[in-house]
Design an enzyme around this catalytic site. Structure first.
Site, short mmCIF file in Angstrom:
data_model
loop_
_atom_site.label_atom_id
_atom_site.label_comp_id
_atom_site.label_asym_id
_atom_site.label_seq_id
_atom_site.Cartn_x
_atom_site.Cartn_y
_atom_site.Cartn_z
N GLN A 111 -53.93 -69.25 69.59
CA GLN A 111 -52.98 -70.36 69.61
C GLN A 111 -53.69 -71.71 69.65
O GLN A 111 -53.17 -72.70 69.11
CB GLN A 111 -52.07 -70.22 70.83
CG GLN A 111 -50.74 -70.95 70.72
CD GLN A 111 -49.72 -70.20 69.88
OE1 GLN A 111 -49.56 -69.00 70.03
NE2 GLN A 111 -49.06 -70.91 68.99
N LYS A 114 -54.49 -72.38 65.91
CA LYS A 114 -53.25 -72.47 65.15
C LYS A 114 -52.57 -73.81 65.41
O LYS A 114 -52.15 -74.51 64.48
CB LYS A 114 -52.32 -71.32 65.54
CG LYS A 114 -51.00 -71.28 64.78
CD LYS A 114 -50.03 -70.28 65.39
CE LYS A 114 -50.59 -68.90 65.45
NZ LYS A 114 -49.60 -67.90 65.91
N LYS A 126 -50.43 -68.87 76.19
CA LYS A 126 -49.58 -67.71 75.89
C LYS A 126 -49.19 -67.05 77.20
O LYS A 126 -49.86 -67.19 78.22
CB LYS A 126 -50.32 -66.70 75.01
CG LYS A 126 -49.42 -65.82 74.18
CD LYS A 126 -48.80 -66.55 73.01
CE LYS A 126 -47.92 -65.62 72.18
NZ LYS A 126 -47.40 -66.30 70.98
N GLY A 165 -40.52 -68.48 72.58
CA GLY A 165 -40.28 -67.04 72.48
C GLY A 165 -41.38 -66.35 71.69
O GLY A 165 -42.26 -66.97 71.09
N ASP A 166 -41.32 -65.04 71.68
CA ASP A 166 -42.24 -64.20 70.91
C ASP A 166 -41.56 -62.83 70.85
O ASP A 166 -40.34 -62.75 71.04
CB ASP A 166 -43.62 -64.13 71.59
CG ASP A 166 -44.71 -63.55 70.69
OD1 ASP A 166 -45.24 -64.30 69.87
OD2 ASP A 166 -45.02 -62.34 70.81
N THR A 209 -41.11 -69.33 61.42
CA THR A 209 -42.34 -68.56 61.22
C THR A 209 -42.30 -67.81 59.90
O THR A 209 -43.26 -67.83 59.12
CB THR A 209 -42.58 -67.59 62.38
OG1 THR A 209 -42.54 -68.30 63.62
CG2 THR A 209 -43.93 -66.90 62.24
N ASN A 240 -37.65 -61.26 64.08
CA ASN A 240 -37.44 -62.61 63.56
C ASN A 240 -38.33 -62.95 62.38
O ASN A 240 -37.88 -63.45 61.35
CB ASN A 240 -37.71 -63.61 64.69
CG ASN A 240 -36.56 -64.55 64.90
OD1 ASN A 240 -35.42 -64.19 64.67
ND2 ASN A 240 -36.85 -65.74 65.34
#
Length: 451
Positions: A111, A114, A126, A165-166, A209, A240
């Site tokens: 992350q 990114k 995270k 979210g994830d 995403t 998702n």
């Protein structure tokens, strides 16, 4: 490999034994950085690699909650805050039984880079839990989320750490956690992204995403004089990322023919029925085998029939593949099969879905490879756009957000490509993305001193 990188990798293995996913992520980044470290000694001088591998802090906590039978259950909660060199910590929360510290650390480490690539002011972090929302009632999920936030609330804030979210954490879970945060703090802050549209969320965040991965793939193909239009594509996953990858592929004239979940793969040569897929997964939350009730001519490949060591979704011939489920889902045997069947591009919608051996094969055999930290950055980028809207008390239209997303994905591609050219390996987007993402954060750390 330089001795400096080798020493850093050995130190990582020694200090984090058993954290295989984290070690894999570190190795993938560090081996790409060698050209930068050779060209500019300041990154070695200021010991940037060691400072970036070790998180600012690792928070591990107990999450007790009561099930519907009145029994107290206990899960483990995590939040790893890796780097706030260029902005507040930003990264999702994952609720899944596979979650452990290694998974959270690999995701948080990725992350950092990114988020740096987006060009936005967000750092890397995270979190999550080994709690599994599947099979739980609404009440159980709500009570777990409230207990989770009871501890998490002590460590987050709109200029400190803004989770999203994830896997296993969608709008429902974000809502329960946000409600608890308000009760605990008496504040209405934008401390979570992925919120409901009518209470602070951003239009296009849900789609971002998946949409972003397709935008990135189109930029890559355009550079090669190609387009995604009319091409057969395979997509893994049914969450998702996968759903909105499929939707954007249709928007751009492609033909997505697969999706998958933990129980099997659907192959529909006529193209995945997207409204049906959304109904199965977003409304009824059923296994993908339910797809056959409406489309009996489609093929369903149950997981127990997969050839050992492979994923059946990658056995389907395609022009472009979009691994959009989970880490290490595409291995060396899988990429060999894809290559044999004519696959020209792999765009990672999930985090670290390809093994190192698979990546090396793609690079050696001319398969266009779009690494996750670049290709799936659209989600976190749009989360930051949600933060911007919250801070300014504004609401942007879907079209405005989508246009910004397209520009961000184009910027990430062009930055990654230009950096690959700068370091003598044109088109190696993994090298370009890793160096570009690292350099921005590293320079910030140097500017800010030994803190």
């Amino acid at each position: 490999m330089s001795s400096f990188i080798e020493d850093a990798l050995k130190a990582t293995q020694h200090s984090t034994p058993g954290q295989d996913e984290f070690y894999q992520a570190v190795k993938e980044v560090l081996t790409s950085l060698e050209p930068l470290l050779k060209s500019d000694p300041k990154y070695t001088k200021y010991n940037i690699i060691e400072r970036m591998i070790i998180p600012d802090r690792q928070i591990i906590f107990r999450v007790p909650w009561m099930d519907d039978a009145g029994k107290i259950r206990t899960n483990i909660g995590y939040r790893v805050q890796f780097s706030d060199a260029i902005g507040p910590y930003k990264g999702g929360l994952r609720f899944h039984p596979s979650v452990n510290l290694s998974i959270i650390k690999f995701l948080g480490f990725e992350q950092i880079f990114k988020n740096s690539l987006t060009g936005l002011a967000i750092g890397g972090g995270k979190g999550g839990s080994d709690f599994d929302p599947k099979g739980k009632s609404e009440g159980e999920i709500m009570r777990f989320c409230q207990s989770f936030m009871l501890e998490l609330s002590k460590h987050i804030g709109e200029t400190i750490d803004v989770p999203a979210g994830d896997i296993g954490v969608g709008g429902r879970e974000i809502g329960y956690m946000f409600g608890m945060y308000k009760r605990l703090t008496n504040r209405y802050d934008g401390i979570l992204t992925g919120k409901g549209i009518n209470w602070g969320g951003s239009l296009a965040r849900t789609e971002a995403t998946g949409f972003g991965a397709v935008y990135f793939a189109e930029n890559l193909l355009n550079k090669k004089g190609e387009s995604i239009k009319g091409k057969v594509c395979t997509v893994s996953g049914a969450g998702n990322v996968a759903i909105y990858t499929i939707q954007k592929l249709y928007d751009m004239g492609a033909i997505p023919v697969t999706c998958s979940d933990s129980k099997g793969v659907i192959y529909d040569k006529n193209g995945i029925d997207l409204p049906l897929l959304k109904t199965i997964k977003e409304i009824h939350r059923e296994p993908l085998s339910a797809y056959l009730k409406t489309h009996p001519t489609a093929s369903y490949i149950p997981v127990e029939t997969y050839t050992k060591g492979t994923h059946a979704v990658w056995s389907i011939p395609c022009f472009a593949a979009f691994p959009s489920a989970t880490q290490n889902e595409l291995n060396l045997e899988d990429i060999k099969t894809l290559h044999k069947n004519g696959c020209m591009v792999v765009t990672e919608g999930a985090n670290m879905p390809s093994t190192i051996e698979a990546i090396e094969y793609m690079q050696a055999n001319g398969i266009g490879y779009a690494p996750a930290k670049a290709a799936n950055a659209g989600g976190v980028a749009t989360s930051q756009l949600e933060m911007s809207q919250n801070a300014s008390m504004e609401k942007w239209s879907f079209g405005e957000v989508d246009a910004k997303l397209q520009n961000i994905m184009k910027h990430i591609f062009e930055l990654s490509y230009a950096t690959s050219v700068e370091f003598g390996d044109e088109g190696n987007l993994m090298l370009g993305a890793n160096i570009a993402g690292f350099r921005k954060v590293a320079d910030a750390l140097i500017d800010q001193g030994a803190v």
